[in-house]
Design an enzyme around this catalytic site. Sequence first.
Site, mmCIF file in Angstrom:
data_model
loop_
_atom_site.group_PDB
_atom_site.id
_atom_site.type_symbol
_atom_site.label_atom_id
_atom_site.label_comp_id
_atom_site.label_asym_id
_atom_site.label_seq_id
_atom_site.Cartn_x
_atom_site.Cartn_y
_atom_site.Cartn_z
ATOM 1 N N ASN A 8 21.247 -25.712 16.601
ATOM 2 C CA ASN A 8 22.397 -26.601 16.680
ATOM 3 C C ASN A 8 23.555 -25.918 15.950
ATOM 4 O O ASN A 8 23.618 -25.944 14.723
ATOM 5 C CB ASN A 8 22.038 -27.941 16.022
ATOM 6 C CG ASN A 8 23.170 -28.936 16.091
ATOM 7 O OD1 ASN A 8 24.255 -28.625 16.609
ATOM 8 N ND2 ASN A 8 22.941 -30.122 15.575
ATOM 9 N N ARG A 89 21.575 -26.922 21.364
ATOM 10 C CA ARG A 89 22.188 -28.239 21.537
ATOM 11 C C ARG A 89 23.645 -28.046 21.961
ATOM 12 O O ARG A 89 24.383 -27.289 21.328
ATOM 13 C CB ARG A 89 22.138 -28.997 20.217
ATOM 14 C CG ARG A 89 22.834 -30.323 20.328
ATOM 15 C CD ARG A 89 23.251 -30.830 18.990
ATOM 16 N NE ARG A 89 23.925 -32.101 19.144
ATOM 17 C CZ ARG A 89 24.802 -32.576 18.266
ATOM 18 N NH1 ARG A 89 25.105 -31.874 17.189
ATOM 19 N NH2 ARG A 89 25.379 -33.726 18.460
ATOM 20 N N HIS A 178 24.975 -38.331 21.571
ATOM 21 C CA HIS A 178 23.650 -38.638 21.000
ATOM 22 C C HIS A 178 22.597 -38.863 22.083
ATOM 23 O O HIS A 178 21.572 -39.508 21.830
ATOM 24 C CB HIS A 178 23.670 -39.922 20.135
ATOM 25 C CG HIS A 178 24.484 -39.829 18.888
ATOM 26 N ND1 HIS A 178 25.225 -40.875 18.402
ATOM 27 C CD2 HIS A 178 24.679 -38.812 18.020
ATOM 28 C CE1 HIS A 178 25.825 -40.516 17.289
ATOM 29 N NE2 HIS A 178 25.521 -39.255 17.036
ATOM 30 N N ARG A 238 35.080 -42.466 11.415
ATOM 31 C CA ARG A 238 35.737 -42.666 12.725
ATOM 32 C C ARG A 238 35.978 -44.140 13.010
ATOM 33 O O ARG A 238 35.169 -44.984 12.639
ATOM 34 C CB ARG A 238 34.867 -42.080 13.844
ATOM 35 C CG ARG A 238 34.706 -40.596 13.736
ATOM 36 C CD ARG A 238 33.750 -40.062 14.790
ATOM 37 N NE ARG A 238 32.783 -39.181 14.182
ATOM 38 C CZ ARG A 238 31.641 -38.797 14.747
ATOM 39 N NH1 ARG A 238 31.322 -39.219 15.955
ATOM 40 N NH2 ARG A 238 30.826 -37.988 14.129
ATOM 41 N N GLU A 382 15.886 -35.018 17.345
ATOM 42 C CA GLU A 382 16.575 -34.345 18.448
ATOM 43 C C GLU A 382 16.015 -32.937 18.664
ATOM 44 O O GLU A 382 15.937 -32.464 19.788
ATOM 45 C CB GLU A 382 18.079 -34.287 18.146
ATOM 46 C CG GLU A 382 18.722 -35.658 18.261
ATOM 47 C CD GLU A 382 20.035 -35.792 17.504
ATOM 48 O OE1 GLU A 382 19.996 -35.808 16.266
ATOM 49 O OE2 GLU A 382 21.083 -35.888 18.159
#
Length: 396
Positions: A8, A89, A178, A238, A382
């Site tokens: 990643n 990823r 996601h 955010r 993940e």
Amino acid sequence: MAKVMAVNAGSSSLKFKLFEMPEEKVLCSGNAERIGHEDAIFGMKWNGESEKKVLPILDHARAVELVVEAMLEKGIVKDMNEIVAVGHRIVQGGKYFSKSELFNEDTEAKIESLIPLAPLHNKAHLVGFRAFKKILPNVTNVAVFDTAFHQSMEPEDYTFPIPKEFTEKYDCRRYGAHGTSHKYLSEMGLKYLPGVEHPRIISCHIGSGASITAIKDGKCVATSMGLTPLGGIMMGTRTGDLDPSVMNYLCKCTGKSVEEMYQIFNKQSGFQGVSTVSNDSRDVIAAAEAGNKDAQLSIRLFTRRIADFIGQYYVRLGGADLIIFSAGIGENSIESREDILKEITPALGLSIDYEANKVRGKEALLSKPDSKIKVVVIPTDEEVMIARDTFAFYKK
Ligand code: ADP
């Protein structure tokens, strides 16, 4: 047995995990942080041991070299050729990818063309991919997209009500994020639904970045993040969804540019912005308990936005069989889960065992047998999804 690496690559970081497949045994994992700095950090965990050092890592190529050197030095691999495949990823797969894909020239070109939709991420993923390819030129490379799982949404779920020309010319629509996590969670969640013919799952991936996804028959039908991971529920820094006029109004009030305000919406809003305490939910909860009113409001706001989306997806799915909590807050924050569950219980007919909810970082069933919907915590993974998809291509 085959060794498969899940990678990643971020703009200033490179996370990695090496698996023995198909056993899915983790051989080592680690992270290079602050890439581009003289005082970057390289850390690795293997076989119950761990190491962390501060050193210059000026680019991703150097980070990859460090990964290789560390794995050889610790004897995790004797020869780099033991690694048969690398899975990467990728945050933005746009309209091109509804599943993982071999990372060939065509895939590389498409990921490059999608840079405008995820400027920091896709660029960094390509840098990471190229750095690995240099060191391991002959292995199977696979791209695993965060957006792929969400490609099954119907047009009325992914289209923004903007002029058609913009939608078509600029591919401006909801892509979500996601996806790899939501897919993993929905697969893992099935064991709680024996005999359910058409499982309806609401998956809540709630960490610093947070998104909620509605899944029917194993397919995503709706997700809260939008064109980018800025949309949906409120997050650590955010905003989540806003009335679009907020941008225009605040730019006029402050004299800041759209770009500056966009950065504020991404990096100085959410928990950080409302509480003025921290972007980390632990600090915010502590401040709220100590009586800080702003922190208390930020928690109520966060809880209510999540409850709103769960309610929305309950309707979208025509009911629900399972609600899953995951990621940093979803897995660990007993308080946040309790707040959310109390908010949705009256409407959804839940029956929750609040003693069972006192769990951190572990899979657990939170609902009682008489609950109309089962509620569980499932830690996400993940990387294992990346390794699975990558290994599947290697075997082909
Ligand atoms: P991301 O991967 O999006 O950066 P994470 O999934 O790691 O984020 O989630 C980070 C959030 O999880 C933070 O708000 C943090 O407060 C929360 N968190 C992590 N560990 C715990 C814990 N033990 N208890 C409560 N909250 C936690």
